[in-house]
Motif scaffolding. Structure first.
Motif, PDB file in Angstrom:
ATOM      1  N   LEU A  10     -17.191 -21.835  48.811  1.00 26.87           N
ATOM      2  CA  LEU A  10     -15.920 -21.340  47.941  1.00 26.87           C
ATOM      3  C   LEU A  10     -14.981 -21.645  48.827  1.00 26.87           C
ATOM      4  CD1 LEU A  10     -17.344 -18.065  46.178  1.00 26.87           C
ATOM      5  CD2 LEU A  10     -16.980 -20.488  45.207  1.00 26.87           C
ATOM      6  N   MET A  31     -23.883 -18.303  48.372  1.00 26.49           N
ATOM      7  CA  MET A  31     -22.358 -18.843  48.142  1.00 26.49           C
ATOM      8  C   MET A  31     -21.633 -18.137  49.405  1.00 26.49           C
ATOM      9  SD  MET A  31     -21.709 -17.538  44.152  1.00 26.49           S
ATOM     10  CE  MET A  31     -20.165 -18.564  43.992  1.00 26.49           C
ATOM     11  N   PHE A  32     -20.843 -19.094  49.912  1.00 27.24           N
ATOM     12  CA  PHE A  32     -20.029 -18.811  51.166  1.00 27.24           C
ATOM     13  C   PHE A  32     -18.629 -18.888  50.969  1.00 27.24           C
ATOM     14  CE2 PHE A  32     -24.187 -20.772  51.920  1.00 27.24           C
ATOM     15  CZ  PHE A  32     -24.731 -19.853  52.851  1.00 27.24           C
ATOM     16  N   GLY A  33     -17.713 -17.763  51.058  1.00 25.56           N
ATOM     17  CA  GLY A  33     -16.514 -17.886  51.107  1.00 25.56           C
ATOM     18  C   GLY A  33     -15.866 -18.576  52.651  1.00 25.56           C
ATOM     19  N   LEU A  34     -14.930 -19.594  52.558  1.00 20.61           N
ATOM     20  CA  LEU A  34     -14.722 -20.151  53.461  1.00 20.61           C
ATOM     21  C   LEU A  34     -13.040 -20.116  53.976  1.00 20.61           C
ATOM     22  CD1 LEU A  34     -14.639 -22.262  55.950  1.00 20.61           C
ATOM     23  CD2 LEU A  34     -14.398 -24.053  54.172  1.00 20.61           C
ATOM     24  N   LEU A  62     -13.062 -14.616  42.149  1.00 23.72           N
ATOM     25  CA  LEU A  62     -13.538 -15.438  43.382  1.00 23.72           C
ATOM     26  C   LEU A  62     -12.628 -15.110  44.498  1.00 23.72           C
ATOM     27  CD1 LEU A  62     -14.683 -18.583  41.567  1.00 23.72           C
ATOM     28  CD2 LEU A  62     -16.211 -16.922  42.822  1.00 23.72           C
ATOM     29  N   VAL A 122     -14.008 -13.140  47.292  1.00 31.12           N
ATOM     30  CA  VAL A 122     -15.000 -13.574  47.892  1.00 31.12           C
ATOM     31  C   VAL A 122     -14.623 -14.612  49.151  1.00 31.12           C
ATOM     32  CG1 VAL A 122     -17.262 -15.145  47.644  1.00 31.12           C
ATOM     33  CG2 VAL A 122     -16.381 -13.430  45.938  1.00 31.12           C
ATOM     34  N   ILE A 123     -13.858 -15.263  48.957  1.00 32.02           N
ATOM     35  CA  ILE A 123     -13.135 -16.230  49.878  1.00 32.02           C
ATOM     36  C   ILE A 123     -12.398 -15.439  50.906  1.00 32.02           C
ATOM     37  CG2 ILE A 123     -11.648 -18.124  50.307  1.00 32.02           C
ATOM     38  CD1 ILE A 123     -11.856 -19.066  47.608  1.00 32.02           C
ATOM     39  N   ARG A 124     -11.381 -14.340  50.528  1.00 32.29           N
ATOM     40  CA  ARG A 124     -10.517 -13.596  51.436  1.00 32.29           C
ATOM     41  C   ARG A 124     -11.682 -12.995  52.499  1.00 32.29           C
ATOM     42  NH1 ARG A 124      -6.868 -11.627  48.035  1.00 32.29           N
ATOM     43  NH2 ARG A 124      -8.459  -9.990  47.413  1.00 32.29           N
ATOM     44  N   ALA A 125     -12.923 -12.515  51.714  1.00 30.79           N
ATOM     45  CA  ALA A 125     -13.848 -11.711  52.596  1.00 30.79           C
ATOM     46  C   ALA A 125     -14.584 -12.663  53.377  1.00 30.79           C
ATOM     47  CB  ALA A 125     -14.519 -10.826  51.847  1.00 30.79           C
ATOM     48  N   ARG A 126     -14.590 -13.907  53.351  1.00 30.53           N
ATOM     49  CA  ARG A 126     -15.568 -14.754  54.170  1.00 30.53           C
ATOM     50  C   ARG A 126     -17.003 -14.229  53.495  1.00 30.53           C
ATOM     51  NH1 ARG A 126     -10.259 -13.992  55.971  1.00 30.53           N
ATOM     52  NH2 ARG A 126     -10.076 -15.109  57.987  1.00 30.53           N
ATOM     53  N   ALA A 127     -17.331 -13.844  52.340  1.00 28.03           N
ATOM     54  CA  ALA A 127     -18.604 -13.349  52.016  1.00 28.03           C
ATOM     55  C   ALA A 127     -19.518 -14.397  51.882  1.00 28.03           C
ATOM     56  CB  ALA A 127     -18.460 -12.558  50.685  1.00 28.03           C
ATOM     57  N   GLN A 128     -20.749 -14.100  52.499  1.00 22.95           N
ATOM     58  CA  GLN A 128     -21.957 -14.765  52.038  1.00 22.95           C
ATOM     59  C   GLN A 128     -22.798 -13.878  50.880  1.00 22.95           C
ATOM     60  OE1 GLN A 128     -23.534 -16.291  55.746  1.00 22.95           O
ATOM     61  NE2 GLN A 128     -21.656 -16.696  56.472  1.00 22.95           N
ATOM     62  N   MET A 129     -22.840 -14.689  49.682  1.00 15.24           N
ATOM     63  CA  MET A 129     -23.539 -14.087  48.571  1.00 15.24           C
ATOM     64  C   MET A 129     -24.942 -14.838  48.192  1.00 15.24           C
ATOM     65  SD  MET A 129     -20.045 -13.409  46.201  1.00 15.24           S
ATOM     66  CE  MET A 129     -21.210 -12.219  45.203  1.00 15.24           C
ATOM     67  N   PHE A 130     -25.895 -13.992  48.017  1.00 14.95           N
ATOM     68  CA  PHE A 130     -27.098 -14.488  47.709  1.00 14.95           C
ATOM     69  C   PHE A 130     -27.906 -13.953  46.542  1.00 14.95           C
ATOM     70  CE2 PHE A 130     -26.751 -14.075  52.384  1.00 14.95           C
ATOM     71  CZ  PHE A 130     -26.846 -15.217  52.910  1.00 14.95           C
TER      72      PHE A 130
END
Lengths: 340, 340
Positions: free
Chosen positions: A243, A270-273, B260, B263-271
């Motif tokens: 993302l 899913m990976f936030g970049l 979304l 998710v980007i702001r957090a640099r999250a990795q979602m599985f």
């Protein structure tokens, strides 16, 4: 050199997609560098979608802009007078200039350019932030292996064209998604993608399923919304989604959301970049990508406008998806442009 | 043994959260096992949130249920008559029985139990699917390391309590999120969590920030919605989020979405996690977890109802979040229950 310069400021705060008369070209003074500072002349101004959310105060590190504020923006610039111990006159840097012909910097956050490595303007695209975004997303997050299928949206933009070309170098099968037949043709012919789907065609979901043979290992997302959801439905179990951007949201500010059940059903990863996390990779990336560029394994396509006064119209074109290739305004004189 | 049995069928298709009179207890015949089949007697019937979406046709592998259909469900069952070459009478298995006292199986998809390993009913919770869900999410996706902070929602449920306890074994600091002060007290006292936040308190967001010291390395999500979004805001860069279930959506069918940009702001990795992918891990997981259970490093809490006729009310309680611990209906006779 006179001490007057052109600057572009906000005339009205844009609502939705920016239009040309949100901006005004004004006459201003060329600033004087203080001790420890330098003065640089803008050569190439980079136009990027994040600028739209920056002026709305929705991009990290940017407060909302007010009427009369200088438009922010990064450029390739030529150092014309230096009182900075480590920045020599005659050198080229990438720096935050804003939309103006001359800017002063204390050197923080600048990136020095080697003009023998590659054409200078590539430092704003393939060899710049958009390229690093692609490289970081691929090598640090999605990690594709040869033979995998990668889909990328906004396929002919600065990030998208870098993603697709780097993924080709990594041995992937690459399918783009773009908003016109012309862009799709460019994705295939200029950038060497294996296929490209025009999401404005009614059949685009079927087209994407067919182009990917219903197997997406990696989806590199720059847009969110229906394309993201369609890619999710084609994702292999434990397929990776980067993302990276939400271009549509930049204009409207309306949060783009996605349903969670398909993420679980797809076993998606899913990976936030955020590219700023990966600045330490910049030099090693640029050295490699410059070599690939020289070897003809990658190509650059720029959507150039000429003269600072053309920046507002070019930005409006970018934000309505009418650009083809990396959007750049040639600000500096032809003599400087000749360097590239 | 008579040849009559109790069965629970759908009297009406539930809309929203199920209520007791969506179901009806009927009298039926005990089936005869054919060649290659066996007959088993339900001992412990497992009640799980996925059953709600299964009858709505929203769970993978399940068609929508019709009025009069037997309620689906897995149980610990005793093999009482076998015409199957590999299934011996007197053995215990986990199998799809549905909500009835006796069921026939051809042996596909059953799991044999060793009654000396652990109490039989644990094969539906900590040593069953919910436990494997937790183990797979932790060891295959989130991969926490000692000292990291993990947050888990639905903290005292079958999955949540397994996640928290396994994360403690892995050396994490564990904060639960649950829907009552009673559940939070249990998370701390029974399951040994380091903290628990009641999301029905007005201050729950601040409570979560404080309990996690504003640092969430892993969030194990069973609910989606505001708790997911709050955890995202506390996530460290490249923090991991396991998307495991959407309990709220199971009742309503209204898709739970998420924005979304965070998710980007957090640099999250979602599985996204689907437990069925991880069945090959079952035996090695159960062997370990049974040892931890015997050593007192993990505990089991069951919300038991007695008699098949009590299943509808117990299921309604589960789906409105009133259960505490793994929801189970004791169907088999006390003599069999004595095994555990």
């Amino acid at each position: 050199m006179t001490n007057r310069q052109q600057r572009v400021v906000l005339a009205r705060i844009p609502t939705g997609t920016p239009v040309e008369d949100n901006f005004r070209v004004i006459d201003g003074e060329v600033p004087e560098p203080g001790a420890g500072e330098f003065l640089a002349r803008t050569v190439y101004l980079s136009l990027d979608p994040y600028l739209r959310s920056a002026i709305a105060g929705r991009h990290m590190g940017h407060a909302p802009a007010a009427v009369g504020d200088l438009m922010p923006g990064r450029s390739v610039a030529l150092v014309v007078r230096s009182r900075h111990p480590d920045v020599l006159e005659g050198g080229f840097v990438v720096m935050e200039t804003g939309w103006q012909e001359y800017a002063v910097s204390n050197g923080r956050g600048i990136r020095r350019l080697d003009p023998t490595l590659a054409p200078l303007s590539t430092a704003l695209g393939l060899l710049g932030m958009p390229g690093l975004t692609a490289w970081a997303g691929l090598t640090q997050l999605a990690r594709p292996v040869p033979g995998e299928t990668l889909v990328v949206s906004a396929a002919t933009g600065g990030v998208g064209s870098s993603v697709g070309q780097l993924a080709k170098v990594m041995g992937c099968r690459v399918i783009g998604v773009a908003g016109s037949d012309e862009k799709c043709a460019i994705a295939a012919r200029v950038f060497g993608f294996d296929g490209c789907v025009n999401y404005r065609h009614e059949s685009w979901r079927d087209d994407l399923a067919q182009a990917t043979r219903r197997r997406v290992d990696v989806y590199f997302d720059n847009v969110g919304g229906p394309v993201l959801e369609a890619a999710m439905d084609l994702l292999v179990p434990r397929g990776r989604v980067v993302l990276c951007g939400l271009i549509g949201q930049y204009n409207t500010g309306v949060p783009i959301t996605m349903p969670l059940a398909p993420v679980i059903r797809a076993r998606a990863q899913m990976f936030g970049l955020v590219v700023y996390d990966y600045e330490p990779l910049f030099d090693s990336y640029v050295a490699r990508a410059a070599a690939w560029l020289r070897e003809g394994r990658m190509r650059v396509l720029e959507d150039r406008a000429h003269g600072l006064a053309s920046a507002p119209a070019a930005f409006a074109r970018l934000m309505s998806g009418q650009n083809v290739g990396k959007s750049i305004v040639v600000v500096g004189p032809e003599a400087i442009e000749g360097h590239s």
